[in-house]
Design a protein around this motif. Sequence first.
Motif, PDB file in Angstrom:
ATOM      1  N   ILE A  17      14.878   3.883   2.857  1.00 39.67           N
ATOM      2  CA  ILE A  17      14.963   2.880   1.791  1.00 39.67           C
ATOM      3  C   ILE A  17      13.870   3.158   0.775  1.00 39.67           C
ATOM      4  O   ILE A  17      12.708   3.328   1.129  1.00 39.67           O
ATOM      5  CB  ILE A  17      14.779   1.448   2.341  1.00 39.67           C
ATOM      6  N   ARG A  18      14.249   3.195  -0.492  1.00 42.43           N
ATOM      7  CA  ARG A  18      13.261   3.378  -1.555  1.00 42.43           C
ATOM      8  C   ARG A  18      13.054   2.043  -2.261  1.00 42.43           C
ATOM      9  O   ARG A  18      13.986   1.493  -2.840  1.00 42.43           O
ATOM     10  CB  ARG A  18      13.737   4.422  -2.559  1.00 42.43           C
ATOM     11  N   SER A  58       0.844  -1.192   0.000  1.00 42.90           N
ATOM     12  CA  SER A  58       0.000   0.000   0.000  1.00 42.90           C
ATOM     13  C   SER A  58       0.885   1.250   0.000  1.00 42.90           C
ATOM     14  O   SER A  58       2.063   1.191   0.371  1.00 42.90           O
ATOM     15  CB  SER A  58      -0.899   0.003   1.238  1.00 42.90           C
ATOM     16  N   PRO A  59       0.316   2.392  -0.386  1.00 45.59           N
ATOM     17  CA  PRO A  59       1.091   3.630  -0.362  1.00 45.59           C
ATOM     18  C   PRO A  59       1.669   3.943   1.030  1.00 45.59           C
ATOM     19  O   PRO A  59       2.814   4.366   1.136  1.00 45.59           O
ATOM     20  CB  PRO A  59       0.083   4.695  -0.797  1.00 45.59           C
ATOM     21  N   ARG A  60       0.899   3.707   2.092  1.00 48.97           N
ATOM     22  CA  ARG A  60       1.417   4.004   3.439  1.00 48.97           C
ATOM     23  C   ARG A  60       2.528   3.038   3.823  1.00 48.97           C
ATOM     24  O   ARG A  60       3.508   3.453   4.440  1.00 48.97           O
ATOM     25  CB  ARG A  60       0.298   3.980   4.490  1.00 48.97           C
ATOM     26  N   GLU A  61       2.427   1.783   3.460  1.00 46.89           N
ATOM     27  CA  GLU A  61       3.517   0.840   3.750  1.00 46.89           C
ATOM     28  C   GLU A  61       4.795   1.270   3.021  1.00 46.89           C
ATOM     29  O   GLU A  61       5.879   1.251   3.595  1.00 46.89           O
ATOM     30  CB  GLU A  61       3.112  -0.584   3.349  1.00 46.89           C
ATOM     31  N   ARG A  62       4.653   1.700   1.779  1.00 45.83           N
ATOM     32  CA  ARG A  62       5.807   2.180   1.012  1.00 45.83           C
ATOM     33  C   ARG A  62       6.394   3.438   1.665  1.00 45.83           C
ATOM     34  O   ARG A  62       7.606   3.582   1.775  1.00 45.83           O
ATOM     35  CB  ARG A  62       5.402   2.460  -0.438  1.00 45.83           C
ATOM     36  N   GLN A  63       5.516   4.320   2.105  1.00 42.10           N
ATOM     37  CA  GLN A  63       5.951   5.560   2.757  1.00 42.10           C
ATOM     38  C   GLN A  63       6.732   5.266   4.046  1.00 42.10           C
ATOM     39  O   GLN A  63       7.744   5.913   4.324  1.00 42.10           O
ATOM     40  CB  GLN A  63       4.696   6.370   3.099  1.00 42.10           C
ATOM     41  N   ARG A  64       6.252   4.316   4.836  1.00 40.76           N
ATOM     42  CA  ARG A  64       6.930   3.956   6.088  1.00 40.76           C
ATOM     43  C   ARG A  64       8.350   3.459   5.806  1.00 40.76           C
ATOM     44  O   ARG A  64       9.282   3.765   6.544  1.00 40.76           O
ATOM     45  CB  ARG A  64       6.134   2.878   6.832  1.00 40.76           C
ATOM     46  N   ILE A  65       8.517   2.708   4.738  1.00 37.77           N
ATOM     47  CA  ILE A  65       9.843   2.203   4.371  1.00 37.77           C
ATOM     48  C   ILE A  65      10.720   3.348   3.874  1.00 37.77           C
ATOM     49  O   ILE A  65      11.893   3.461   4.234  1.00 37.77           O
ATOM     50  CB  ILE A  65       9.720   1.072   3.334  1.00 37.77           C
ATOM     51  N   THR A  66      10.133   4.235   3.080  1.00 32.28           N
ATOM     52  CA  THR A  66      10.867   5.408   2.586  1.00 32.28           C
ATOM     53  C   THR A  66      11.323   6.285   3.750  1.00 32.28           C
ATOM     54  O   THR A  66      12.442   6.809   3.744  1.00 32.28           O
ATOM     55  CB  THR A  66       9.994   6.221   1.601  1.00 32.28           C
ATOM     56  N   ARG A  87       8.287  -3.804   7.391  1.00 31.85           N
ATOM     57  CA  ARG A  87       7.993  -4.562   6.165  1.00 31.85           C
ATOM     58  C   ARG A  87       6.488  -4.636   5.916  1.00 31.85           C
ATOM     59  O   ARG A  87       5.697  -4.653   6.844  1.00 31.85           O
ATOM     60  CB  ARG A  87       8.628  -5.944   6.227  1.00 31.85           C
ATOM     61  N   PRO A  88       6.099  -4.680   4.644  1.00 35.24           N
ATOM     62  CA  PRO A  88       4.675  -4.693   4.292  1.00 35.24           C
ATOM     63  C   PRO A  88       4.032  -6.061   4.553  1.00 35.24           C
ATOM     64  O   PRO A  88       4.717  -7.057   4.822  1.00 35.24           O
ATOM     65  CB  PRO A  88       4.672  -4.355   2.804  1.00 35.24           C
TER      66      PRO A  88
END
Length: 168
Positions: free
Chosen positions: A48-49, A36-44, A83-84
């Motif tokens: 980490i991209r 999800s966008p929020r999971e990606r944002q949390r990693i960013t 992690r997602p």
Amino acid sequence: MRRSEQDAALEELYARVPAVNCVGDCWTECSSIDMSPRERQRITEAGIRIPDRLTMIAAQVRNDGAKCPALNAQRRCSVYDRRPMICRIWGASKMLVCVWGCKPIEGRYLTHAESMELLHLSRSIGGADPFELPGYEYLDQNPDHARLVARGRYVENLVRGSRSSAQH
């Protein structure tokens, strides 16, 4: 929903995934995933991209070895706590059984239906369409395709297959 509310809801959802006795060999499976966008944002936010799933698949096809950018030099996930959902259910779900033998500590795997529900809910909470699971289109219909599709191998093999048949 505010980020803090999304994060709290995601953490509640993550708590539903059985703990796995991970031996750390699954780094070989860490490749193209969706989240999800929020999971990606949390990693960013952790520095980490992670490229989108299609970008990762294209990189895998080009150089036959693109791995998740979150893997550190020791081949461990550097964002393990962030992690997602798809990574969390690896080894904990009947549809994503670990090829290295890791199993849920309590002995009970998530069912296919439970796994799909968690994926749908994590996408919904994280700001994505819960029923649009890019790359997971066969999971609802055929659990036998689950590991291939979820790891991106399905698309990768289709692309490679079309390349090799064009060369013959």
